[in-house]
Design a protein around this motif. Structure first.
Motif, PDB file in Angstrom:
ATOM      1  N   LYS A 131       2.952 -47.996 -28.924  1.00  0.00           N
ATOM      2  CA  LYS A 131       2.845 -48.641 -30.229  1.00  0.00           C
ATOM      3  C   LYS A 131       2.577 -50.128 -30.085  1.00  0.00           C
ATOM      4  N   PRO A 132       2.038 -50.785 -31.144  1.00  0.00           N
ATOM      5  CA  PRO A 132       1.698 -52.199 -31.058  1.00  0.00           C
ATOM      6  C   PRO A 132       2.891 -53.094 -30.785  1.00  0.00           C
ATOM      7  N   ASN A 181      -3.448 -46.028 -25.426  1.00  0.00           N
ATOM      8  CA  ASN A 181      -3.171 -44.641 -25.080  1.00  0.00           C
ATOM      9  C   ASN A 181      -3.209 -44.480 -23.562  1.00  0.00           C
ATOM     10  N   GLU A 224      -3.132 -50.481 -30.560  1.00  0.00           N
ATOM     11  CA  GLU A 224      -2.395 -49.350 -30.020  1.00  0.00           C
ATOM     12  C   GLU A 224      -3.159 -48.839 -28.804  1.00  0.00           C
ATOM     13  N   LYS A 237      -6.337 -46.668 -28.554  1.00  0.00           N
ATOM     14  CA  LYS A 237      -6.282 -45.764 -29.700  1.00  0.00           C
ATOM     15  C   LYS A 237      -6.885 -46.411 -30.945  1.00  0.00           C
ATOM     16  N   THR A 238      -6.641 -47.712 -31.124  1.00  0.00           N
ATOM     17  CA  THR A 238      -7.170 -48.426 -32.280  1.00  0.00           C
ATOM     18  C   THR A 238      -8.688 -48.406 -32.254  1.00  0.00           C
TER      19      THR A 238
END
Length: 239
Positions: free
Chosen positions: A5-6, A130, A128, A229-230
């Motif tokens: 997560k950020p 991954n 974000e 991911k973003t």
């Protein structure tokens, strides 16, 4: 699947808090004038539609701001990766390796915080990432990913310099990027030698002329996309 997560972990926040942004910029020879110049440059170079959302995903802006946000995105990725490496500590990690990986983590956080401060209101948000393809408990998986990230980072900086404007501000950016890429190359050399001693300047990264590999932003994001991911809109990056 491991999605990071950020929100940075506590250790990351503690390291970042020790990096006073104004002092860091002054140390690099820029100071508050650099921040002002960055804001002015963004106003001169960007198209409002492109900057706000010129396509699908997070916009990097345009001109020098796009190039800086490009570097900022990569530094976010590396900082997140090495934070996880230090926290997880793969099986058999020695005290010396932990110390060096901690140093690398701190360098990457410092680079990330520098770009965030330099960009100010023009900075993209926290990304974000991954890392589901990485097994942080296994040495080979961590070192293989670290090698890929470091080689990618060096080639990205080598390729991005040509896109900075030929203004006083652009030259400041280029000088600072040169200081950062030299540190990234030190990281790459260390990681490569951990994998196979003596490969720090192998011919897959250094050519017959003694020059390091260069990648365009499009090539870099094609590789990095698997770990981010973003969704990022790269349409305003120089081609």
């Amino acid at each position: 699947m491991k999605i990071v997560k950020p929100n940075p972990p506590k250790e990351d926040q503690e390291v970042a808090s020790r990096i006073h942004r104004r002092n860091f910029l002054r140390y690099l020879g820029a100071g508050s004038a650099f921040l002002t110049a960055a804001t002015l440059a963004s106003g001169c170079h960007k198209d409002d539609d492109d900057f706000n959302m010129g396509g699908e995903g997070v916009s990097l802006g345009s001109g020098d701001i796009a190039v800086l946000n490009y570097a900022y995105a990569l530094e976010q990725l590396e900082a997140a990766f090495y934070t996880q490496v230090v926290n997880a500590q793969f099986s058999g990690m020695t005290a010396t390796e932990l110390a060096y990986f901690t140093d690398i983590r701190n360098h990457e956080i410092a680079h990330r915080e520098f770009f965030k401060a330099a960009l100010g209101a023009n900075a993209i948000g926290s990304l974000e990432v991954n890392f589901s393809a990485v097994d942080f408990s296994k040495r080979d998986s961590v070192l293989g990913t670290a090698k890929a990230f470091e080689d990618l980072g060096v080639s990205a900086y080598n390729g991005a310099g040509q896109y900075l404007s030929n203004t006083d501000t652009g030259k400041v950016y280029l000088g600072l990027a040169g200081k950062i890429v030299s540190v990234e190359a030190r990281h790459a050399a260390y990681i490569r030698d951990l994998i196979s001693n003596g490969t720090f300047a192998a011919d897959d990264v250094v050519d017959a002329n003694g020059l390091d590999k260069v990648r365009t932003p499009a090539e870099v994001f094609t590789i990095a996309a698997a770990f981010i991911k973003t969704k990022i809109n790269t349409s305003t990056l120089p081609r």
